[in-house]
Design a protein around this motif. Structure first.
Motif, PDB file in Angstrom:
ATOM      1  N   GLY A 240     -57.977   6.625  -4.208  1.00 33.03           N
ATOM      2  CA  GLY A 240     -58.340   5.802  -3.059  1.00 33.03           C
ATOM      3  C   GLY A 240     -57.943   6.434  -1.744  1.00 33.03           C
ATOM      4  O   GLY A 240     -58.743   6.495  -0.798  1.00 33.03           O
ATOM      5  N   PHE A 241     -56.720   6.926  -1.674  1.00 35.66           N
ATOM      6  CA  PHE A 241     -56.237   7.518  -0.417  1.00 35.66           C
ATOM      7  C   PHE A 241     -56.826   8.898  -0.163  1.00 35.66           C
ATOM      8  O   PHE A 241     -57.273   9.186   0.953  1.00 35.66           O
ATOM      9  N   CYS A 242     -56.825   9.748  -1.187  1.00 34.29           N
ATOM     10  CA  CYS A 242     -57.220  11.137  -0.980  1.00 34.29           C
ATOM     11  C   CYS A 242     -58.733  11.348  -1.015  1.00 34.29           C
ATOM     12  O   CYS A 242     -59.310  11.937  -0.092  1.00 34.29           O
ATOM     13  N   VAL A 243     -59.386  10.869  -2.084  1.00 36.53           N
ATOM     14  CA  VAL A 243     -60.822  11.136  -2.246  1.00 36.53           C
ATOM     15  C   VAL A 243     -61.651  10.198  -1.371  1.00 36.53           C
ATOM     16  O   VAL A 243     -62.468  10.647  -0.566  1.00 36.53           O
ATOM     17  N   CYS A 244     -61.441   8.879  -1.527  1.00 38.63           N
ATOM     18  CA  CYS A 244     -62.202   7.935  -0.700  1.00 38.63           C
ATOM     19  C   CYS A 244     -61.891   8.140   0.781  1.00 38.63           C
ATOM     20  O   CYS A 244     -62.792   8.144   1.628  1.00 38.63           O
ATOM     21  N   GLY A 245     -60.605   8.305   1.076  1.00 39.55           N
ATOM     22  CA  GLY A 245     -60.224   8.549   2.472  1.00 39.55           C
ATOM     23  C   GLY A 245     -60.800   9.832   2.999  1.00 39.55           C
ATOM     24  O   GLY A 245     -61.249   9.913   4.157  1.00 39.55           O
ATOM     25  N   GLY A 246     -60.829  10.871   2.141  1.00 43.46           N
ATOM     26  CA  GLY A 246     -61.341  12.162   2.579  1.00 43.46           C
ATOM     27  C   GLY A 246     -62.834  12.134   2.874  1.00 43.46           C
ATOM     28  O   GLY A 246     -63.279  12.628   3.919  1.00 43.46           O
ATOM     29  N   ILE A 247     -63.616  11.552   1.957  1.00 42.79           N
ATOM     30  CA  ILE A 247     -65.066  11.536   2.187  1.00 42.79           C
ATOM     31  C   ILE A 247     -65.424  10.589   3.332  1.00 42.79           C
ATOM     32  O   ILE A 247     -66.403  10.827   4.065  1.00 42.79           O
ATOM     33  N   PHE A 248     -64.644   9.506   3.519  1.00 41.83           N
ATOM     34  CA  PHE A 248     -64.906   8.605   4.633  1.00 41.83           C
ATOM     35  C   PHE A 248     -64.667   9.328   5.963  1.00 41.83           C
ATOM     36  O   PHE A 248     -65.480   9.253   6.888  1.00 41.83           O
ATOM     37  N   THR A 249     -63.548  10.044   6.047  1.00 37.65           N
ATOM     38  CA  THR A 249     -63.219  10.773   7.276  1.00 37.65           C
ATOM     39  C   THR A 249     -64.202  11.903   7.532  1.00 37.65           C
ATOM     40  O   THR A 249     -64.631  12.131   8.671  1.00 37.65           O
ATOM     41  N   LEU A 250     -64.587  12.600   6.453  1.00 39.46           N
ATOM     42  CA  LEU A 250     -65.469  13.754   6.595  1.00 39.46           C
ATOM     43  C   LEU A 250     -66.910  13.363   6.898  1.00 39.46           C
ATOM     44  O   LEU A 250     -67.559  13.968   7.766  1.00 39.46           O
ATOM     45  N   LEU A 251     -67.423  12.349   6.202  1.00 39.23           N
ATOM     46  CA  LEU A 251     -68.841  11.998   6.330  1.00 39.23           C
ATOM     47  C   LEU A 251     -69.099  10.885   7.350  1.00 39.23           C
ATOM     48  O   LEU A 251     -70.091  10.944   8.084  1.00 39.23           O
ATOM     49  N   ALA A 252     -68.254   9.866   7.367  1.00 38.07           N
ATOM     50  CA  ALA A 252     -68.445   8.801   8.357  1.00 38.07           C
ATOM     51  C   ALA A 252     -67.825   9.163   9.689  1.00 38.07           C
ATOM     52  O   ALA A 252     -68.207   8.636  10.738  1.00 38.07           O
ATOM     53  N   ARG A 253     -66.818  10.044   9.659  1.00 35.93           N
ATOM     54  CA  ARG A 253     -66.121  10.505  10.867  1.00 35.93           C
ATOM     55  C   ARG A 253     -65.538   9.344  11.669  1.00 35.93           C
ATOM     56  O   ARG A 253     -65.637   9.300  12.901  1.00 35.93           O
ATOM     57  N   GLU A 254     -64.949   8.418  10.928  1.00 40.32           N
ATOM     58  CA  GLU A 254     -64.267   7.290  11.560  1.00 40.32           C
ATOM     59  C   GLU A 254     -62.841   7.204  11.017  1.00 40.32           C
ATOM     60  O   GLU A 254     -62.463   7.956  10.109  1.00 40.32           O
ATOM     61  N   ASN A 255     -62.062   6.289  11.557  1.00 40.10           N
ATOM     62  CA  ASN A 255     -60.655   6.135  11.198  1.00 40.10           C
ATOM     63  C   ASN A 255     -60.534   5.427   9.844  1.00 40.10           C
ATOM     64  O   ASN A 255     -60.759   4.220   9.759  1.00 40.10           O
ATOM     65  N   PHE A 256     -60.145   6.168   8.812  1.00 42.38           N
ATOM     66  CA  PHE A 256     -60.052   5.574   7.478  1.00 42.38           C
ATOM     67  C   PHE A 256     -58.939   4.540   7.400  1.00 42.38           C
ATOM     68  O   PHE A 256     -59.082   3.535   6.688  1.00 42.38           O
ATOM     69  N   PHE A 257     -57.842   4.753   8.097  1.00 41.96           N
ATOM     70  CA  PHE A 257     -56.738   3.804   8.017  1.00 41.96           C
ATOM     71  C   PHE A 257     -57.105   2.454   8.629  1.00 41.96           C
ATOM     72  O   PHE A 257     -56.645   1.415   8.178  1.00 41.96           O
ATOM     73  N   ARG A 258     -57.968   2.477   9.628  1.00 34.24           N
ATOM     74  CA  ARG A 258     -58.450   1.204  10.168  1.00 34.24           C
ATOM     75  C   ARG A 258     -59.343   0.514   9.132  1.00 34.24           C
ATOM     76  O   ARG A 258     -59.247  -0.698   8.910  1.00 34.24           O
ATOM     77  N   PHE A 259     -60.215   1.299   8.507  1.00 31.18           N
ATOM     78  CA  PHE A 259     -61.056   0.743   7.442  1.00 31.18           C
ATOM     79  C   PHE A 259     -60.189   0.153   6.336  1.00 31.18           C
ATOM     80  O   PHE A 259     -60.427  -0.960   5.857  1.00 31.18           O
ATOM     81  N   LEU A 260     -59.165   0.899   5.919  1.00 28.61           N
ATOM     82  CA  LEU A 260     -58.332   0.479   4.801  1.00 28.61           C
ATOM     83  C   LEU A 260     -57.570  -0.805   5.122  1.00 28.61           C
ATOM     84  O   LEU A 260     -57.505  -1.722   4.282  1.00 28.61           O
ATOM     85  N   THR A 261     -57.009  -0.893   6.306  1.00 27.75           N
ATOM     86  CA  THR A 261     -56.257  -2.105   6.665  1.00 27.75           C
ATOM     87  C   THR A 261     -57.174  -3.319   6.728  1.00 27.75           C
ATOM     88  O   THR A 261     -56.788  -4.417   6.299  1.00 27.75           O
ATOM     89  N   GLN A 262     -58.393  -3.126   7.237  1.00 30.72           N
ATOM     90  CA  GLN A 262     -59.351  -4.231   7.286  1.00 30.72           C
ATOM     91  C   GLN A 262     -59.764  -4.648   5.872  1.00 30.72           C
ATOM     92  O   GLN A 262     -59.891  -5.835   5.566  1.00 30.72           O
ATOM     93  N   PHE A 263     -59.960  -3.653   4.993  1.00 31.22           N
ATOM     94  CA  PHE A 263     -60.362  -3.946   3.615  1.00 31.22           C
ATOM     95  C   PHE A 263     -59.268  -4.722   2.888  1.00 31.22           C
ATOM     96  O   PHE A 263     -59.547  -5.708   2.190  1.00 31.22           O
ATOM     97  N   ILE A 264     -58.034  -4.275   3.032  1.00 26.97           N
ATOM     98  CA  ILE A 264     -56.918  -4.948   2.366  1.00 26.97           C
ATOM     99  C   ILE A 264     -56.771  -6.376   2.876  1.00 26.97           C
ATOM    100  O   ILE A 264     -56.545  -7.314   2.099  1.00 26.97           O
ATOM    101  N   ARG A 265     -56.924  -6.545   4.168  1.00 28.90           N
ATOM    102  CA  ARG A 265     -56.722  -7.867   4.769  1.00 28.90           C
ATOM    103  C   ARG A 265     -57.840  -8.839   4.429  1.00 28.90           C
ATOM    104  O   ARG A 265     -57.589 -10.024   4.192  1.00 28.90           O
ATOM    105  N   LYS A 266     -59.089  -8.354   4.326  1.00 29.65           N
ATOM    106  CA  LYS A 266     -60.223  -9.259   4.194  1.00 29.65           C
ATOM    107  C   LYS A 266     -60.792  -9.388   2.775  1.00 29.65           C
ATOM    108  O   LYS A 266     -61.386 -10.418   2.451  1.00 29.65           O
TER     109      LYS A 266
END
Length: 424
Positions: A240-266
């Protein structure tokens, strides 16, 4: 809701079966060998119940996997109605699932969850013996020449590949194959019902298999299963952190940690508590919209992902195959590893996003390389806890891939993602 409640009840009953099996097996472990202990209880009563449960799983797996996979592929590959979005999301789902399977296998080889305990030796059948084969021979071996014989022999890799061709053909034919598609969907639903009926007997199978194992091996199996759970959950977090975070950062070019905190919260607590990707679909669509993904993209890619994108499931199946090999002292060849990657990847596609069904698809992976299936009963008994984390990863992977595709299509609002304006 009733499915979720019944699944949770099944989980509690399976846990009870595990505890009672541990107690019964522990008691029998200290009983001297005698007719009552060995011939009657272990080799008759427990063998009938435990192996009967495994035989029921084997009975359902070929038609269940074929019908489910055809249904998933025939819908998923109908990319004409969604154009580039469909092609992109299917490609990224397939790639991430393949990576997840490989990740699980490598994790099992490195962490060695099955090391330290032996369930005896296991002789692979002739077709699975470690022989020197060229890459061409291996790839040709995956292509069925007589699908009827493949069904009769239970050759799961052939069945999976044939199902993919049938599903793609049905999609390309469109309305011309509508009658066949409706029949297959009805048949898939019937098989799913049969699988659920078989899974409902899990507590009894778990009890018998666990009691037999502990009575023969002692309590070392408990430590091994605990290590298996810890390794599996660790791989989920790492992926989750390395692969999902890596492809999100590389391909979406957005802040993965913001995505992750929103996902966990919602969202995260829904799949964690239900262990069902399907039950989370409306929440995942709402979440994707809340971070700036258009409804047009989210409403298509999220339900599709709940069927064909199972990163957590793929990791579990890959690692479990290695786990079984370690328990039985099987030296895996590169041919077997490649077969497991294909079988686990394709077995995850079309698998219903419901609790417990993954155990049926695990039969596909182990059968594809001729591994023993008896250990499945033990894995079923302790799968409830890692299954919650596995479902969270499945759902998060869908949202990550959806955001990437939406960004590439101009269907993503960065202002919404960073909270500078409300979602539409």
């Amino acid at each position: 809701m009733s499915e979720t409640n019944s699944a949770m009840t099944l989980g509690k009953r399976s846990l009870m079966g595990l505890v009672l099996g541990l107690a019964a097996g522990g008691a029998l472990y200290f009983v001297p060998e005698c007719w009552l202990r060995d011939d009657f209880l272990i080799n008759t009563v427990f063998k009938i119940v435990g192996n009967g449960y495994l035989n029921l799983l084997k009975m359902t797996i070929a038609p269940f996997v074929f019908a489910s996979l055809v249904m998933g592929i025939s819908s998923a590959t109908d990319v004409r109605q969604v154009g580039r979005i469909g092609i992109k999301i299917l490609a990224i789902y397939f790639v991430t699932t393949t990576i997840a399977t490989t990740f699980g296998i490598l994790g099992g080889l490195i962490l060695k969850p099955g090391a330290g305990l032996s369930l005896g030796t296991f002789e692979l059948s002739g077709q699975y013996e470690a022989v020197e084969s060229s890459f061409a021979d291996v790839m040709l071996g995956f292509i069925p020449t007589n699908i009827v014989a493949s069904f009769a022999e239970g050759d799961m890799i052939h069945i999976v590949i044939f199902a993919v061709f049938v599903g793609v053909a049905m999609s390309l034919l469109g309305t011309q194959a509508e009658a066949v598609k409706r029949f297959n969907e009805d048949f898939a639903n019937v098989m799913l019902k049969i699988v659920n009926m078989v899974i409902s007997t899990t507590p009894f199978g778990v009890f018998a298999l666990m009691a037999t194992t502990v009575a023969n091996l002692g309590f070392g199996i408990i430590y091994t299963l605990a290590k298996y759970c810890v390794c599996e959950i660790f791989l989920f977090f790492l992926f989750g952190f390395c692969v999902c975070g890596g492809i999100f950062t590389l391909l979406a070019r957005e802040n993965f940690f913001r995505f992750l905190t929103q996902f966990i919260r919602k969202v995260a607590m829904i799949p964690f508590s239900t262990s069902s990707s399907n039950a989370t679909i409306p929440y995942s669509i709402q979440f994707c919209r809340s971070i700036g993904v258009s409804n047009k993209v989210a409403s298509f890619t999220i339900p599709l992902g709940a069927t064909v994108n199972m990163d957590g499931t793929a990791i579990m199946q890959g690692m479990t195959a290695v786990f079984v090999a370690q328990l039985y002292g099987i030296d895996m060849t590169w041919v077997q590893i490649l077969t497991i990657v294909i079988a686990a990847t394709m077995g995850s596609i079309g698998s219903p996003g419901m609790p417990g069904v993954v155990m049926a698809t695990l039969v596909v992976v182990l059968s594809s390389v001729g591994f023993p299936l008896e250990v499945i009963g033990l894995i079923v008994s302790i799968d409830k806890f890692p299954d919650m984390f596995k479902t969270v990863l499945n759902v998060m992977g869908d949202s990550v891939c959806t955001t990437i595709v939406a960004k590439s299509e101009g269907e993503f609002d960065r202002e919404v993602f960073y909270g500078r304006k409300a979602a539409q």
